[in-house]
Design a protein around this motif. Structure first.
Motif, PDB file in Angstrom:
ATOM      1  N   LEU A  43       0.855  -1.185   0.000  1.00  0.00           N
ATOM      2  CA  LEU A  43       0.000   0.000   0.000  1.00  0.00           C
ATOM      3  C   LEU A  43       0.891   1.234   0.000  1.00  0.00           C
ATOM      4  N   THR A  45       2.047   5.416  -0.446  1.00  0.00           N
ATOM      5  CA  THR A  45       1.616   6.741   0.006  1.00  0.00           C
ATOM      6  C   THR A  45       2.122   7.828  -0.933  1.00  0.00           C
ATOM      7  N   THR A  76       3.986  -2.114  -5.824  1.00  0.00           N
ATOM      8  CA  THR A  76       2.948  -1.486  -4.995  1.00  0.00           C
ATOM      9  C   THR A  76       1.639  -1.517  -5.768  1.00  0.00           C
ATOM     10  N   LEU A  80      -2.892   4.964  -1.089  1.00  0.00           N
ATOM     11  CA  LEU A  80      -3.974   5.233  -0.142  1.00  0.00           C
ATOM     12  C   LEU A  80      -4.256   6.731  -0.171  1.00  0.00           C
ATOM     13  N   SER A  84      -8.504   6.853  -4.555  1.00  0.00           N
ATOM     14  CA  SER A  84      -8.642   5.402  -4.361  1.00  0.00           C
ATOM     15  C   SER A  84      -9.763   5.083  -3.375  1.00  0.00           C
ATOM     16  N   TYR A  97      -7.736  -7.302  -3.514  1.00  0.00           N
ATOM     17  CA  TYR A  97      -6.320  -6.972  -3.359  1.00  0.00           C
ATOM     18  C   TYR A  97      -5.533  -8.062  -2.643  1.00  0.00           C
ATOM     19  N   ALA A 118       1.267  -0.426   6.343  1.00  0.00           N
ATOM     20  CA  ALA A 118       0.668   0.910   6.307  1.00  0.00           C
ATOM     21  C   ALA A 118       0.997   1.670   7.598  1.00  0.00           C
ATOM     22  N   GLY A 124      -5.675   0.758   5.607  1.00  0.00           N
ATOM     23  CA  GLY A 124      -5.691  -0.204   4.506  1.00  0.00           C
ATOM     24  C   GLY A 124      -6.794  -1.245   4.620  1.00  0.00           C
ATOM     25  N   PHE A 127      -9.294  -1.953   1.822  1.00  0.00           N
ATOM     26  CA  PHE A 127      -8.838  -2.695   0.647  1.00  0.00           C
ATOM     27  C   PHE A 127      -8.359  -4.107   1.003  1.00  0.00           C
ATOM     28  N   LEU A 129      -5.962  -4.660   3.076  1.00  0.00           N
ATOM     29  CA  LEU A 129      -4.501  -4.581   3.137  1.00  0.00           C
ATOM     30  C   LEU A 129      -4.000  -3.948   4.436  1.00  0.00           C
TER      31      LEU A 129
END
Length: 363
Positions: A43, A45, A76, A80, A84, A97, A118, A124, A127, A129
């Motif tokens: 994830l 950034t 990746t 985030l 998204s 995911y 994250a 996350g 998703f 994640l």
């Protein structure tokens, strides 16, 4: 069939705790032990486009620092960010995911796959994640990085242990002021060890690691560089505001080191005082150009002067926020984190906890 690699997930209880720096230092230590490692950050950034794929800045930098080949870099999957999140909430993004994460693991993963989690334990989740979810999917052990605030910093780890159970195999307590190192070692360490949270490292606070380059300040402030554009790699460790009288300012400046001084473009005497102390850059607000003799003196002393179209309060807020979100993308910081981890992180204990033995150390 290639042997299955072990997975180690580097997480934190809150954002900006020093995960990327820890990954950078830890992966270097593991390579020195002769281990073949892969790295990824599911994830992202801070993503940018490269051809048909997304590239995460940290992944790109860490991979380059470690000379990782393409087959040791895990892509990746998404950033985030607001776009998204909106797509997911509206049902426009229906991607599984977790399935994608499994599919993207390297076919020849080496000895250990390092994944960077994250910002905290829940980030996350939308998703699939979040840190606990990624750990379940790839069957990873977890190390948590905690930035030291006070003795109460243990609370986040105790709570995380209840949630993560035996997957949590260790913790790193980061950014500990020199005067608190003994208390962390003699009070926090035994407390956590008794609760089955091995303390693998206690990293002292480093002004250098918390510093930002003048170039980064130019970027964040959208500043105009009035002189010494060739010195933007200078590192700023502290912020000073030149809003007082000149005598007070001189005393104040002399107590600081490697600072950025924010002052009004009309405060010429403050600008003079700043240039004669440990100043890495001068940031002038109000879009008033400094007189020629100030620019000439800054040229001689190799101190960049920046001009911003902002008031002093806004400028200080942006600089302050930049300090709170520092990255480790300067070579001097890479050297610093490698040294800190080498001195203060127990890599042999980590390998033991992972059930890995060091390969023949690289010469």
């Amino acid at each position: 069939m290639p042997k299955s690699a072990r997975y180690l997930l580097i997480g934190s209880t809150e954002a900006y705790s020093g995960k990327s720096a820890t990954v950078l230092g830890l992966s270097h230590l593991l390579q020195q032990k002769g281990l073949d490692i892969a790295y990824g950050k599911p994830l992202g950034t801070c993503l940018s486009e490269s051809g048909d794929s997304l590239v995460e800045d940290d992944v790109q930098f860490i991979s380059a620092s470690l000379n990782l080949p393409e087959n040791r870099i895990i892509p990746t999957m998404l950033a985030l960010d607001d776009i998204s999140v909106q797509r997911r909430l509206r049902g426009e993004d229906k991607i599984d995911y977790q399935k994608s994460l499994l599919q993207q693991q390297p076919t020849s993963p080496g000895d250990l796959v390092l994944l960077e989690g994250a910002g905290n334990l829940q980030e996350g989740s939308l998703f699939g994640l979040s840190l606990p979810q990624v750990a379940e999917v790839v069957d990873a052990a977890i190390i948590l990085i905690v930035r030291y605030q006070s003795l109460l910093s243990v609370e986040g780890l105790i709570s995380a242990k209840q949630r993560l159970g035996n997957r949590l195999i260790g913790a790193v307590i980061n950014d500990v002021p020199a005067e608190q190192l003994q208390a962390v070692d003699t009070i926090i360490r035994p407390f956590l060890e008794e609760r089955d949270i091995p303390v693998l490292g206690i990293l002292p606070k480093s002004d250098l690691l918390r510093s930002v380059s003048v170039r980064e300040l130019v970027h964040q402030l959208k500043a105009e560089v009035l002189c010494r554009g060739d010195r933007l790699d200078l590192m700023v460790e502290s912020l000073a505001i030149g809003a007082m009288n000149v005598n007070s300012a001189v005393k104040y400046f002399r107590k600081r080191r490697n600072m950025a001084v924010v002052t009004g473009g009309d405060r010429i005497e403050i600008q003079q005082a700043a240039l004669e102390t440990s100043t890495q850059c001068l940031i002038l607000t109000g879009q008033l150009p400094p007189p020629a003799f100030i620019l000439n003196r800054a040229e001689e002393l190799e101190i960049p002067i920046l001009s911003v179209d902002l008031d002093t309060l806004t400028t200080v807020e942006i600089v302050d926020r930049t300090f709170g979100q520092v990255r480790v993308h300067e070579p001097i910081k890479v050297h610093c984190i490698r040294h800190l981890m080498d001195e203060h992180f127990d890599v042999d204990r980590l390998l033991n906890l992972l059930g890995l033995s060091p390969a023949t150390a690289l010469s």
